[in-house]
Scaffold this motif. Structure first.
Motif, mmCIF file in Angstrom:
data_model
loop_
_atom_site.group_PDB
_atom_site.id
_atom_site.type_symbol
_atom_site.label_atom_id
_atom_site.label_comp_id
_atom_site.label_asym_id
_atom_site.label_seq_id
_atom_site.Cartn_x
_atom_site.Cartn_y
_atom_site.Cartn_z
ATOM 1 N N VAL A 335 0.753 -1.199 0.000
ATOM 2 C CA VAL A 335 0.000 0.000 0.000
ATOM 3 C C VAL A 335 0.784 1.249 0.000
ATOM 4 C CG1 VAL A 335 -1.392 1.325 1.576
ATOM 5 C CG2 VAL A 335 -2.065 -0.893 0.795
ATOM 6 N N VAL A 336 0.717 2.117 0.445
ATOM 7 C CA VAL A 336 0.336 3.406 0.837
ATOM 8 C C VAL A 336 1.341 4.479 0.660
ATOM 9 C CG1 VAL A 336 -1.309 2.866 2.561
ATOM 10 C CG2 VAL A 336 1.057 2.939 3.138
ATOM 11 N N ARG A 489 -6.318 -0.512 -2.352
ATOM 12 C CA ARG A 489 -6.574 0.917 -2.439
ATOM 13 C C ARG A 489 -5.356 1.690 -1.943
ATOM 14 N NH1 ARG A 489 -11.994 3.429 -0.077
ATOM 15 N NH2 ARG A 489 -11.713 1.603 1.229
ATOM 16 N N TYR A 490 -4.975 2.707 -2.705
ATOM 17 C CA TYR A 490 -3.798 3.512 -2.405
ATOM 18 C C TYR A 490 -4.189 4.973 -2.221
ATOM 19 C CZ TYR A 490 -1.191 -0.552 -4.018
ATOM 20 O OH TYR A 490 -0.694 -1.817 -4.166
ATOM 21 N N THR A 494 -0.509 7.187 -8.378
ATOM 22 C CA THR A 494 0.753 6.585 -8.814
ATOM 23 C C THR A 494 1.289 5.623 -7.760
ATOM 24 O OG1 THR A 494 1.895 8.556 -7.978
ATOM 25 C CG2 THR A 494 1.379 8.500 -10.323
ATOM 26 N N PHE A 495 0.399 4.982 -7.008
ATOM 27 C CA PHE A 495 0.731 3.991 -5.981
ATOM 28 C C PHE A 495 1.385 4.660 -4.776
ATOM 29 C CE2 PHE A 495 0.019 1.614 -9.790
ATOM 30 C CZ PHE A 495 -0.543 0.418 -9.381
ATOM 31 N N GLY A 580 -12.948 7.586 -1.838
ATOM 32 C CA GLY A 580 -11.622 8.053 -1.458
ATOM 33 C C GLY A 580 -10.533 7.086 -1.870
ATOM 34 N N GLY A 581 -9.355 7.621 -2.152
ATOM 35 C CA GLY A 581 -8.241 6.799 -2.550
ATOM 36 C C GLY A 581 -8.297 6.444 -4.034
ATOM 37 N N PHE A 582 -7.372 5.578 -4.430
ATOM 38 C CA PHE A 582 -7.243 5.197 -5.834
ATOM 39 C C PHE A 582 -7.031 3.693 -5.946
ATOM 40 C CE2 PHE A 582 -5.858 9.535 -5.325
ATOM 41 C CZ PHE A 582 -6.398 10.198 -6.410
ATOM 42 N N ARG A 583 -7.577 3.098 -6.986
ATOM 43 C CA ARG A 583 -7.340 1.690 -7.273
ATOM 44 C C ARG A 583 -7.727 1.419 -8.721
ATOM 45 N NH1 ARG A 583 -11.540 -0.924 -3.303
ATOM 46 N NH2 ARG A 583 -9.680 -2.046 -2.686
ATOM 47 N N ALA A 584 -7.290 0.284 -9.225
ATOM 48 C CA ALA A 584 -7.704 -0.177 -10.551
ATOM 49 C C ALA A 584 -8.702 -1.312 -10.377
ATOM 50 C CB ALA A 584 -6.501 -0.650 -11.357
#
Length: 593
Positions: A335-336, A489-490, A494-495, A580-584
């Motif tokens: 993650v994060v 989830r990040y 860009t991770f 919230g956050g980012f993911r594919a």
């Protein structure tokens, strides 16, 4: 590992189903126990692995230890065809590790106390049988959906890495340091080192070279936990066995403690200087996660004051509370992006936020219910009410007019639409973008070529812990677009800032095939990805088929087919999440010749 894949049967009863992780010659799989009809976890390694015998011996010894907090070893064995040794343990892929729980926030201090305290009791049970962990980190401490705590990898992991030769006193002290390091990570979101842990940032040392105490990084750190971290990790003093550590941490809540952890100064928190008088609440601010407040007694050694912690029934971890499909299970996640680095003691100069900033019940000014109306919590006056009714009436009239025009166009003459109009019926608009070695189309335009069979699929995460939701990866090829594979989830598209820049999935075609087109159904926010064809499960040396960018049905194709056994969808930019956050998120992947 050669010879191991979906459908392989070990010991005459364990049918390999899907991969969880691969690293350093050791693989973990979810398997089906045909005899008892249940899922299990199988750890596989080559029969001629230099430490295979030691690992199997350790596993047999762990199997004889009865403690519900230890991941139970069910069976061990060695096969000749394929030549592989294996350890079967109870399935834990529905649990989340501390590393996974730290993806979006730190943990409540009283939940950290509970997780580490229960883990310490587990390792004390093992110690009394001459067994130690020795490689413990936040990926080994697991919390099940009902809040139960388990420790995975006791003795076996150390044996496989050749770390099981230390004497008992040294090994016990190492386990204590590791447990306190897990507590440090739970409180601050950072790993105190010295070795790196995938998915967690390593804390920066102070200017004087010393490790900052947790209260120097975040607020709401109980005084005894702060002192424990400073004593064990900084001064190399304190408890020498897990049992001693458990006594020092006790008592702790018997139930999962909900809420969020301490805040960094950037997030509006205090530094913890004001918190050292005793234990603090397990919940802060408007993130209070419902439940009845339960006072947790604080009469244990080294504890002053009392704790007001929220101890409620277990729920899914934060990452899954907002997942509409409820698919995330996140074993040992990566993650994060984390919080800013503090290289000195200046954090202690930040002022405490006012008490109302942490009160979930304090009223605040509300946005106006409609434009042009006054804001606030009071009832609107007569003139505001009239204005609101007028706005609603105008909105209704406009909606009716638009509806009439829409019906008219629907039933109107076909001649009313120009044949040159790109949006006219019978025409299609295709958007393409060039990519190195191929092209990308965001439309669902027809593609030539025969659909190729995918024999296996796994996640690819060489920059993380090797497991990017392997438990969900089958959903990308199950023929159902409503089920999805997703990354963890990040906090960044860009991770992370700690080196991880991409992750993806690897589709195994069984043998080298000519690949001309790959269709990818992207669910959720738009992503960027590159599609490769390779003879190995890695990006290095792979042929680039093309790139995709967007959401919905994406298509990557090349005029000259690329030949290889593996197709890699390599995600380099994540999509935003409504929660919230980012993911594919990928619903389906099809490979065509």
């Amino acid at each position: 590992m050669d010879g191991i894949g979906r459908g392989t049967i070990l010991g005459g009863r364990y049918e390999i189903d899907r991969a969880l992780s691969r690293r350093d010659g050791v693989e973990q799989w979810i398997a089906r126990d045909a005899t008892l009809g249940r899922e299990v976890t199988v750890t596989c390694f080559a029969a001629d692995h230099p430490f295979a015998s030691a690992a199997l011996d350790s596993a047999r010894r762990v199997a004889g230890v009865e403690d519900r907090r230890l991941s139970q070893v069910l069976d061990v064995g060695t096969e000749t065809d394929p030549p592989v040794s294996y350890v079967v343990s109870e399935a834990t892929h529905h649990s989340q590790s501390v590393a996974a729980l730290l993806r979006l926030d730190t943990l409540p201090a009283e939940e950290v106390r509970r997780l580490v305290g229960e883990s310490a009791l587990a390792l004390e049970t093992a110690r009394q049988r001459g067994l130690h962990h020795q490689i413990l980190n936040p990926h080994h401490v697991l919390r099940s959906p009902d809040g139960a705590v388990q420790v995975a990898g006791v003795a076996v992991g150390a044996a496989l890495t050749g770390h099981d030769g230390d004497d008992g006193d040294t090994a016990s002290r190492d386990d204590v340091r590791a447990l306190v390091s897990v507590a440090y990570a739970g409180l601050t979101g950072r790993w105190p080192g010295p070795d790196e842990v995938p998915g967690l940032e390593t804390v920066s040392r102070r200017a004087d070279g010393q490790l900052p105490s947790p209260s120097e990084l975040v607020s709401n750190v109980p005084g005894d936990l702060d002192t424990l971290a400073r004593t064990v990790l900084g001064d190399d003093e304190g408890p020498r066995t897990p049992g001693e550590l458990a006594r020092q941490l006790s008592p702790w809540s018997s139930d999962q403690v909900h809420g969020i952890g301490g805040r960094t100064p950037e997030q509006g928190g205090v530094t913890g200087v004001e918190q050292r008088g005793g234990r603090t609440s397990g919940t802060t601010g408007r993130h209070l996660a419902g439940g009845a407040a339960a006072g947790v007694g604080a009469t244990g050694a080294g504890v002053a004051g009392a704790a007001g912690a929220t101890a409620a029934g277990a729920t899914r971890a934060d990452d899954d509370l907002t997942d509409p499909r409820g698919l995330g299970t996140d074993p040992d996640a990566t993650v994060v992006g984390r919080r800013p680095e503090f290289d000195n003691d200046e954090t202690s100069t930040f002022q405490a936020a006012p008490a109302s900033a942490y009160d979930p019940y304090v009223e605040e000014d509300l946005d106006p219910p409609l434009p042009l109306l006054t804001s606030g919590t009071a009832e609107p006056d007569r003139s505001s009410s009239r204005l609101a009714l007028a706005i609603v009436a105008v909105t209704v009239v406009v909606a009716m007019l638009l509806g009439f025009l829409g019906l008219r166009s629907l039933f109107g003459s076909p001649d009313s639409t120009s044949a040159d109009d790109p949006a006219a019926p019978g025409t299609s608009a295709t958007s393409t973008a060039s990519g190195t070695g191929g092209s990308t189309s965001s439309s669902a335009s027809p593609s030539s070529g025969q659909k190729l069979t995918v024999s296996d699929i796994t996640s690819l995460d060489p920059q993380g812990d090797g497991d990017e939701h392997n438990d969900l990866v089958d959903k990308a090829i199950d023929g159902d677009p409503e089920t999805v594979w997703m990354t963890h989830r990040y906090l960044r598209e860009t991770f992370t800032r700690s080196g991880k820049q991409a992750a993806g999935v690897v589709l195994d075609l069984g043998e080298p095939r000519d690949v001309g087109t790959v269709k990818v159904l992207v669910d959720g926010g738009a992503i960027d990805a590159t599609v490769y064809v390779s003879d190995e499960k890695q990006i290095e040396g792979a042929q680039q088929l093309g790139q995709l960018s967007g959401t919905g049905q994406q298509e990557v194709r090349s005029s000259d087919a690329k030949k290889g056994r593996y197709v890699i969808v390599w995600v380099t930019k994540l999509g935003p999440q409504d929660t919230g956050g980012f993911r594919a998120q990928i619903g389906e992947i099809e490979v065509l010749s």
